[in-house]
Motif scaffolding. Structure first.
Motif, PDB file in Angstrom:
ATOM      1  N   UNK A 159      -4.111  12.880  -5.211  1.00  0.00           N
ATOM      2  CA  UNK A 159      -4.995  13.715  -5.980  1.00  0.00           C
ATOM      3  C   UNK A 159      -5.846  14.575  -5.008  1.00  0.00           C
ATOM      4  N   UNK A 160      -5.813  15.861  -4.810  1.00  0.00           N
ATOM      5  CA  UNK A 160      -6.526  16.596  -3.663  1.00  0.00           C
ATOM      6  C   UNK A 160      -6.085  15.962  -2.547  1.00  0.00           C
ATOM      7  N   UNK A 161      -4.844  15.541  -2.131  1.00  0.00           N
ATOM      8  CA  UNK A 161      -4.322  15.100  -0.881  1.00  0.00           C
ATOM      9  C   UNK A 161      -4.602  13.673  -0.544  1.00  0.00           C
ATOM     10  N   UNK A 162      -5.370  12.873  -1.616  1.00  0.00           N
ATOM     11  CA  UNK A 162      -5.624  11.561  -1.411  1.00  0.00           C
ATOM     12  C   UNK A 162      -5.218  10.527  -2.676  1.00  0.00           C
ATOM     13  N   UNK A 163      -4.692   9.471  -2.229  1.00  0.00           N
ATOM     14  CA  UNK A 163      -4.102   8.512  -3.150  1.00  0.00           C
ATOM     15  C   UNK A 163      -4.852   7.710  -4.147  1.00  0.00           C
ATOM     16  N   UNK A 164      -4.389   7.733  -5.386  1.00  0.00           N
ATOM     17  CA  UNK A 164      -4.850   6.646  -6.266  1.00  0.00           C
ATOM     18  C   UNK A 164      -3.598   5.863  -6.673  1.00  0.00           C
ATOM     19  N   UNK A 165      -3.778   4.617  -6.318  1.00  0.00           N
ATOM     20  CA  UNK A 165      -2.597   3.692  -6.317  1.00  0.00           C
ATOM     21  C   UNK A 165      -2.866   3.042  -7.531  1.00  0.00           C
ATOM     22  N   UNK A 166      -1.567   2.846  -8.432  1.00  0.00           N
ATOM     23  CA  UNK A 166      -1.685   2.138  -9.604  1.00  0.00           C
ATOM     24  C   UNK A 166      -0.581   0.868  -9.448  1.00  0.00           C
ATOM     25  N   UNK A 167      -1.307  -0.295  -9.728  1.00  0.00           N
ATOM     26  CA  UNK A 167      -0.630  -1.442  -9.467  1.00  0.00           C
ATOM     27  C   UNK A 167      -1.171  -2.763 -10.399  1.00  0.00           C
ATOM     28  N   UNK A 168      -0.054  -3.663 -10.152  1.00  0.00           N
ATOM     29  CA  UNK A 168      -0.457  -4.873 -10.894  1.00  0.00           C
ATOM     30  C   UNK A 168      -1.365  -5.871  -9.910  1.00  0.00           C
ATOM     31  N   UNK A 169      -1.390  -5.573  -8.862  1.00  0.00           N
ATOM     32  CA  UNK A 169      -2.362  -6.570  -7.965  1.00  0.00           C
ATOM     33  C   UNK A 169      -3.424  -5.561  -7.237  1.00  0.00           C
ATOM     34  N   UNK A 170      -4.545  -6.345  -6.935  1.00  0.00           N
ATOM     35  CA  UNK A 170      -5.446  -5.488  -6.123  1.00  0.00           C
ATOM     36  C   UNK A 170      -5.169  -4.832  -4.550  1.00  0.00           C
ATOM     37  N   UNK A 171      -4.114  -5.689  -4.133  1.00  0.00           N
ATOM     38  CA  UNK A 171      -3.548  -4.906  -2.997  1.00  0.00           C
ATOM     39  C   UNK A 171      -4.757  -4.951  -1.832  1.00  0.00           C
ATOM     40  N   UNK A 172      -5.388  -5.763  -1.816  1.00  0.00           N
ATOM     41  CA  UNK A 172      -6.326  -5.764  -0.416  1.00  0.00           C
ATOM     42  C   UNK A 172      -7.303  -4.507  -0.505  1.00  0.00           C
ATOM     43  N   UNK A 173      -7.754  -4.231   0.576  1.00  0.00           N
ATOM     44  CA  UNK A 173      -8.768  -2.866   0.904  1.00  0.00           C
ATOM     45  C   UNK A 173      -7.876  -1.902   1.421  1.00  0.00           C
ATOM     46  N   UNK A 174      -6.432  -2.020   1.855  1.00  0.00           N
ATOM     47  CA  UNK A 174      -5.844  -0.901   2.507  1.00  0.00           C
ATOM     48  C   UNK A 174      -5.744   0.103   1.845  1.00  0.00           C
ATOM     49  N   UNK A 175      -5.784   0.422   0.409  1.00  0.00           N
ATOM     50  CA  UNK A 175      -5.813   1.577  -0.414  1.00  0.00           C
ATOM     51  C   UNK A 175      -7.047   2.022  -0.980  1.00  0.00           C
ATOM     52  N   UNK A 176      -8.102   1.398  -0.146  1.00  0.00           N
ATOM     53  CA  UNK A 176      -9.500   2.005  -0.786  1.00  0.00           C
ATOM     54  C   UNK A 176      -9.991   0.784  -1.745  1.00  0.00           C
ATOM     55  N   UNK A 177     -11.262   1.088  -2.367  1.00  0.00           N
ATOM     56  CA  UNK A 177     -11.623   0.247  -3.311  1.00  0.00           C
ATOM     57  C   UNK A 177     -10.776  -0.104  -4.584  1.00  0.00           C
TER      58      UNK A 177
END
Length: 199
Positions: free
Chosen positions: A6-24
């Motif tokens: 989205x505007x060159x920045x990622x929204x990650x959709x996941x079934x786990x929080x994935x830590x902080x590497x993909x932002x809040x």
């Protein structure tokens, strides 16, 4: 997991929080909450990325897709006999040749056709699938989610490349693998960088 740019920045959709590497990280609550998260992220350019997660991933995915008009496109990561990779320059950025599917057109056929049209190339053979990329944009005040299907291709073409000017393509050019990293990755879209950084 899906990574949607989205505007060159990622929204990650996941079934786990994935830590902080993909932002809040935000737990999915309902479609209205998801829509508010999307709007807030889109309007806050200082935020590098976010993760939205849910135990029931299909519910999350369906809610996200439901916010957009989906458009399918297809394109190619093309290599010639010298091992060079084909890129186009469009609107000042290096990109891979791709385009929307025609009505009723098979995805693989669209990928080959678009590469041929945008670069003036022939002799393309699909060798493998290369994954999908996802990005959003606004068109006529409607939110669009573009899903692009990518394929690895080979060609024995040795002629001159002809950029498709009517598609705002100003250059079509072969790059060595080293040049992909030193030139293309310095001036390309985030979704393309994600796709080619493992070449």
């Amino acid at each position: 997991m899906y990574k949607v740019f989205v505007n060159e920045r990622p929204i990650v959709l996941s079934n786990t929080p994935l830590g902080l590497e993909n932002g809040p990280g935000f737990a999915y609550e309902n479609p209205k909450h998801l829509s508010a998260l999307y709007r807030a992220f889109k309007e806050k350019p200082t935020l590098e990325g976010i993760t939205v997660f849910a135990d029931d991933f299909e519910v999350l995915k369906d809610a996200f897709w439901g916010m957009f008009k989906e458009i399918e496109a297809a394109g190619g990561i093309v290599q010639n006999l010298q091992g060079e990779y084909l890129f186009i320059k469009r609107l000042g950025f290096w990109d891979l040749p791709k385009g929307k599917l025609d009505k009723g057109e098979a995805i693989r056929d669209a990928a080959v056709r678009e590469v041929e049209e945008e670069c003036g190339i022939t002799g393309l053979t699909i060798t493998a699938e290369a994954g999908k990329t996802y990005h959003t944009y606004t068109h006529k005040e409607k939110e669009v989610l573009k899903v692009t299907h990518w394929f690895y291709m080979q060609t024995d073409f040795t002629g001159n490349l002809i950029p498709q000017a009517e598609e705002d393509i100003t250059e079509a050019r072969w790059f060595t693998k080293a040049e992909v990293y030193s030139v293309v990755l310095q001036n390309t879209y985030a979704s393309i960088a994600e796709l080619i950084k493992s070449l």
